[in-house]
Write a protein that holds these residues in place. Sequence first.
Motif, PDB file in Angstrom:
ATOM      1  N   PRO A 130       0.669   8.023  -0.066  1.00 47.82           N
ATOM      2  CA  PRO A 130       1.426   6.784  -0.205  1.00 47.82           C
ATOM      3  C   PRO A 130       1.020   5.706   0.786  1.00 47.82           C
ATOM      4  O   PRO A 130       0.941   4.556   0.429  1.00 47.82           O
ATOM      5  N   SER A 131       0.752   6.059   2.030  1.00 46.58           N
ATOM      6  CA  SER A 131       0.404   5.028   3.008  1.00 46.58           C
ATOM      7  C   SER A 131      -0.933   4.382   2.675  1.00 46.58           C
ATOM      8  O   SER A 131      -1.110   3.186   2.839  1.00 46.58           O
ATOM      9  N   THR A 132      -1.889   5.183   2.206  1.00 45.40           N
ATOM     10  CA  THR A 132      -3.179   4.642   1.807  1.00 45.40           C
ATOM     11  C   THR A 132      -3.023   3.781   0.564  1.00 45.40           C
ATOM     12  O   THR A 132      -3.649   2.733   0.440  1.00 45.40           O
ATOM     13  N   ALA A 133      -2.174   4.208  -0.356  1.00 41.23           N
ATOM     14  CA  ALA A 133      -1.940   3.430  -1.567  1.00 41.23           C
ATOM     15  C   ALA A 133      -1.343   2.080  -1.216  1.00 41.23           C
ATOM     16  O   ALA A 133      -1.751   1.056  -1.760  1.00 41.23           O
ATOM     17  N   GLY A 134      -0.380   2.061  -0.304  1.00 44.11           N
ATOM     18  CA  GLY A 134       0.220   0.802   0.108  1.00 44.11           C
ATOM     19  C   GLY A 134      -0.788  -0.116   0.761  1.00 44.11           C
ATOM     20  O   GLY A 134      -0.814  -1.314   0.508  1.00 44.11           O
ATOM     21  N   ALA A 135      -1.658   0.441   1.602  1.00 40.91           N
ATOM     22  CA  ALA A 135      -2.675  -0.362   2.280  1.00 40.91           C
ATOM     23  C   ALA A 135      -3.687  -0.916   1.281  1.00 40.91           C
ATOM     24  O   ALA A 135      -4.088  -2.079   1.375  1.00 40.91           O
ATOM     25  N   ALA A 136      -4.093  -0.096   0.322  1.00 41.52           N
ATOM     26  CA  ALA A 136      -5.053  -0.557  -0.684  1.00 41.52           C
ATOM     27  C   ALA A 136      -4.446  -1.639  -1.566  1.00 41.52           C
ATOM     28  O   ALA A 136      -5.091  -2.651  -1.869  1.00 41.52           O
ATOM     29  N   THR A 137      -3.207  -1.444  -1.980  1.00 36.89           N
ATOM     30  CA  THR A 137      -2.515  -2.444  -2.792  1.00 36.89           C
ATOM     31  C   THR A 137      -2.364  -3.731  -2.001  1.00 36.89           C
ATOM     32  O   THR A 137      -2.612  -4.823  -2.525  1.00 36.89           O
TER      33      THR A 137
END
Length: 169
Positions: A130-137
């Motif tokens: 989730p943290s990587t997804a948030g950063a990528a988004t």
Amino acid sequence: MNAAFFLSLHVLAAILTIGPVAVAASMFPRYVRTAPQEPKAPAILAVLHRICRVYTVIGLTVPAFGLATAASLGVLTDAWLLTSIGLTAVAAAVLLLAVLPQQSRALAALDGPGTAGPANYTATTADDSPSTAGAATAARLGAATGVFNLLWAVVVVLMIVRPGSTTGV
């Protein structure tokens, strides 16, 4: 109606509609990054997205008043204006096809089916964290918003400088 009237409406519409979209869209990525840790982030993101959507629709007045101004000044065929119109169309496309849909997807990821809030932020990436997804988004949104804002900055400069104008600039 005279040119000064239409120009005043055009400038006011630009300030009051494009400005809020630029600011709200620019703030959005920050709250996407912090959503997993910040309980208020989903509500803030929802408000920012709503501002972007509503002011985008109201922002249609900007080119309408701009065209009325250009017609009253007799500059509809000037290169600087045609370039500004083209860049405005590209900025609108970036907003409608990149920024707003990415914001919608980020909100949907925060509030997926059967979930409630940032603890369930499950947008996927290669490692599905989730943290990587948030950063990528957030990075994608930041880039799209940056392009949108840069295009508007160029349009503003063209409107002020007006290459070939008699303003002496």
